[in-house]
Design an enzyme around this catalytic site. Structure first.
Site, short mmCIF file in Angstrom:
data_model
loop_
_atom_site.label_atom_id
_atom_site.label_comp_id
_atom_site.label_asym_id
_atom_site.label_seq_id
_atom_site.Cartn_x
_atom_site.Cartn_y
_atom_site.Cartn_z
N ASP A 326 0.79 -1.22 0.00
CA ASP A 326 0.00 0.00 0.00
C ASP A 326 0.83 1.27 0.00
O ASP A 326 0.31 2.34 -0.32
CB ASP A 326 -0.97 -0.02 1.17
CG ASP A 326 -2.02 -1.11 1.01
OD1 ASP A 326 -2.60 -1.18 -0.07
OD2 ASP A 326 -2.24 -1.89 1.95
N TYR A 410 -10.18 -0.65 2.55
CA TYR A 410 -9.58 -0.54 3.88
C TYR A 410 -9.20 0.90 4.24
O TYR A 410 -8.85 1.69 3.36
CB TYR A 410 -8.32 -1.40 3.97
CG TYR A 410 -8.52 -2.73 4.66
CD1 TYR A 410 -8.76 -2.80 6.03
CD2 TYR A 410 -8.48 -3.92 3.96
CE1 TYR A 410 -8.95 -4.01 6.68
CE2 TYR A 410 -8.67 -5.15 4.59
CZ TYR A 410 -8.90 -5.19 5.94
OH TYR A 410 -9.09 -6.39 6.59
#
Length: 679
Positions: A326, A410
């Site tokens: 990420d 998320y």
């Protein structure tokens, strides 16, 4: 008479004017080509130039004539020439002199980090794809649903795949009945993944997903009936909750009538309770901390969240590729939330802005990406004198530097927390919506948990890497492991069997280590040249590695090969300029970790009494619960960095122990009264 403006501090992110200057220099060097910018950001100065400057600044000895490190910008961009093929380039620019320092073309096997524009391209390509429309038509989705595509990195390609830039999209259906644009489309996963060729911006294939259960193993084509009949709504926004919100919750306010205790100057310099440091921000790491000092003494040169990887454990193709980096794939800073007053942070808030780069190189302000505030975290220390009855107690006040990123489903909340006893905590919280796929009605799966009818939340891990660049009373530091071991009963050493020994080992060569809670393994970062006058031991800071599960993928898997950092809890390396990323500079569609901590350790550098870097890796093995649906309560992971023989006594002794005068007794008629407790 005009007064020349002082140049910005070397650690302050690039201004809009500096970014545009760098853009124009890049455009000037590619006049016959199309340039598509990805990012323009500050390149931090070499430590050999920056450290002397910071030392003079801390000592109050900076002069107008003091040499400053060059103000550098790194521009990441694509150059599209007559062949229509994009070449990814990185250029280092001296923005004050207006000169190019270096230019690099990044080639195979590396891919540039993705941009949000490329994700927009995925959505547009899916919408225009006749191939996708044909596949969607086969699902017979009722008209009340609209198809939603969620772009994702492609992950690590299989070994036999052609090297090319590719993106994928997870697909869902959104029930439009409510008319609310925030209705939860994740409750309706579709068993298709369209794949886009980034060069042509066309959908080149549709991957079909298995929807079977435990009895079906790796089989495909197990679904029967209309896929939409298996689902049910799963809303989370307040106005769509069937039962509404709780009515019995009273306000809880953070009140600071005298204002905050911190001070912010020069855009990024923070001073609070003997702490002094600078906060930075970049498109990849998000918020970074620099030149951390306590009461004038150096503690750390730099502290950052370096990387995180999220590998999924479903072996059915194409889920072996489902693994995000990420920070490296797209950039945490690019995905940072614009924080809201009274929601993400409470009390007296100082916000920090950053700048973002558009495709044409234009730079604009992205507001409120970092918040700074104080919070109470219970008791800091207390003692009651049993003879006099007097208790002295102080509260554990913390200064919090926080940023939040949203990555598709998320959310991750990152915070650096400072306390008044010289401690620093790095905290990571995971929340948001678990990644889900479709499963046949009534079935269970060994690859995850059913969180809603027809909805399988796949098992996965979140593994973080924190980069600690210590400067314990200077840059010459040593890493030591300290363990506590039982000693066998013996007449000459442990006659009654109660003695245990503390064993210390210096790390002399770069290497990895793992947590050992059975030995209370502690990692100390010490300065052997500075001795505590009370204990006689070197001054230092320490942390206990979190004994969380390391990467579970098999060593020969691509998931494992490209995330070597996630296989151990601690890495110790020698400092090297630019070596900031645990998983390497280029993670998008990687098959191996290149230039990450595993390569740094392989150098076998001497790391005793020198400039070292310590990497702490920890994570969460997330086997989802029904309670994680439709939005999961936060999972919290904390790295605690504490002084060890750094001070001559508890540094928080002088913290006031004033009684809080706004605290009140609960009234008798409240729910906590004696009468209520008898019911």
């Amino acid at each position: 008479m005009s007064v020349s403006k002082a140049p910005p501090h070397p650690l302050i992110p690039l201004s809009i004017e500096e970014s545009h200057r760098a853009r124009d220099i890049v455009l000037g060097s590619h006049k016959s080509s199309i340039v598509d910018f990805r990012a323009i950001s500050l390149e931090e100065p070499p430590k050999s130039e920056l450290q002397p400057f910071l030392d003079l600044e801390s000592a109050g000895k900076l002069q107008a004539s003091t040499p400053r490190p060059a103000r550098l910008a790194r521009a990441n961009y694509d150059v599209i020439g007559r062949d229509k093929i994009a070449k990814y380039c990185e250029t280092l620019i001296d923005v004050q002199k207006g000169t190019i320092i270096s230019q690099t073309v990044v080639e195979k096997p590396a891919h540039a980090a993705l941009t949000l524009k490329e994700f927009d391209d995925v959505a547009a390509a899916v919408a225009a794809s006749s191939l996708f429309k044909e596949e969607i038509a086969k699902l017979n989705i009722p008209e009340k649903y609209e198809v939603v595509v969620e772009p994702w990195p492609y992950g690590g390609p299989d070994e036999d795949e052609e090297w090319k830039r590719t993106f994928q999209a997870l697909c869902f259906a959104n029930d439009t009945t409510s008319g609310n644009p925030d209705s939860n489309f994740y409750a309706y996963p579709l068993p298709l993944i369209p794949i886009m060729d980034a060069r042509t911006r066309e959908i080149i294939r549709i991957d079909h997903l298995a929807t079977g259960g435990e009895e079906d193993g790796l089989s495909y084509g197990t679904s029967t009936g209309n896929i939409m009949d298996r689902y049910q709504p799963a809303e989370y926004v307040p106005e769509l909750l069937p039962g509404g919100l709780r009515k019995d919750l009273k306000q809880l306010n953070v009140v600071q009538p005298d204002g905050p205790s911190f001070k912010v100057t020069d855009e990024s310099l923070i001073e609070w309770q003997k702490w002094r440091f600078r906060v930075g921000f970049n498109y990849r790491e998000g918020a970074t901390l620099h030149d951390i000092r306590y009461d004038g003494r150096s503690v750390m040169y730099r502290l950052s969240v370096s990387e995180m990887t999220v590998p999924y454990a479903d072996p059915r193709a194409p889920f072996q590729r489902k693994q995000a980096f990420d920070f490296g794939d797209g950039g945490a800073g690019i995905c940072a939330n614009n924080l809201q007053l009274g929601c993400d942070c409470l009390g007296h808030i100082k916000y920090f802005d950053t700048v973002k780069t558009e495709g044409d190189g234009t730079t604009t302000v992205s507001p409120n990406v970092v918040c700074l505030h104080e919070q109470d975290n219970g008791i800091a220390w207390k003692h009651s004198n049993w003879r006099t009855g007097r208790a002295v107690v102080t509260r554990h006040r913390e200064l919090v530097v926080q940023f939040i990123i949203t990555l598709a489903n998320y959310e991750y909340i990152f915070a650096y927390k400072f306390d008044q006893a010289g401690g620093i905590m790095v905290e990571a919280r995971a929340t948001g919506i678990v990644s889900v796929v479709s499963i046949d009605a009534g079935k269970k799966s060994q690859y995850g948990n059913i969180v809603s009818p027809g909805v399988l939340a796949q098992n996965h891990q979140h593994i973080f890497a924190i980069r600690i660049d210590p400067a314990i009373d200077g840059s010459e530091n040593t890493v030591v492991t300290e363990e506590s071991h039982p000693v066998p009963t013996s007449a000459h050493r442990n006659p009654k069997g109660n003695f245990y020994e503390v064993v210390q080992n210096e790390i002399k060569k770069s290497q990895w280590l793992d947590a050992a809670p059975q030995h209370n393994r502690v990692i100390k970062m010490i300065n052997q040249n500075k001795i505590n006058p009370v204990s006689g031991h070197p001054v230092g800071y320490k942390f206990t590695p979190m004994p969380t599960q390391v990467l579970l993928a098999q060593p020969d898997s691509i998931q494992s090969r490209r995330a070597q950092f996630a296989k151990h809890h601690v890495w110790v390396t020698k400092y090297k300029d630019g070596e900031l990323y645990a998983g390497g500079r280029y993670t998008l569609q990687s098959q191996d970790e290149i230039g990450g901590v595993s390569d740094a350790v392989k150098r076998r550098d001497d790391v005793e009494n020198t400039d070292v870097v310590v990497w702490s890796c920890f994570g969460l093995t997330h086997n989802p619960r029904v309670e994680d649906w439709p939005v999961m309560p936060v999972d919290i992971m904390q790295l605690h960095l504490k002084p060890v023989d750094f001070f001559t006594e508890n540094p928080a002794l002088d913290v006031p122990s004033n009684r809080n005068l706004t605290s009140t007794l609960v009234k008798e008629e409240s729910c906590c009264s004696k009468e209520a407790s008898r019911l």
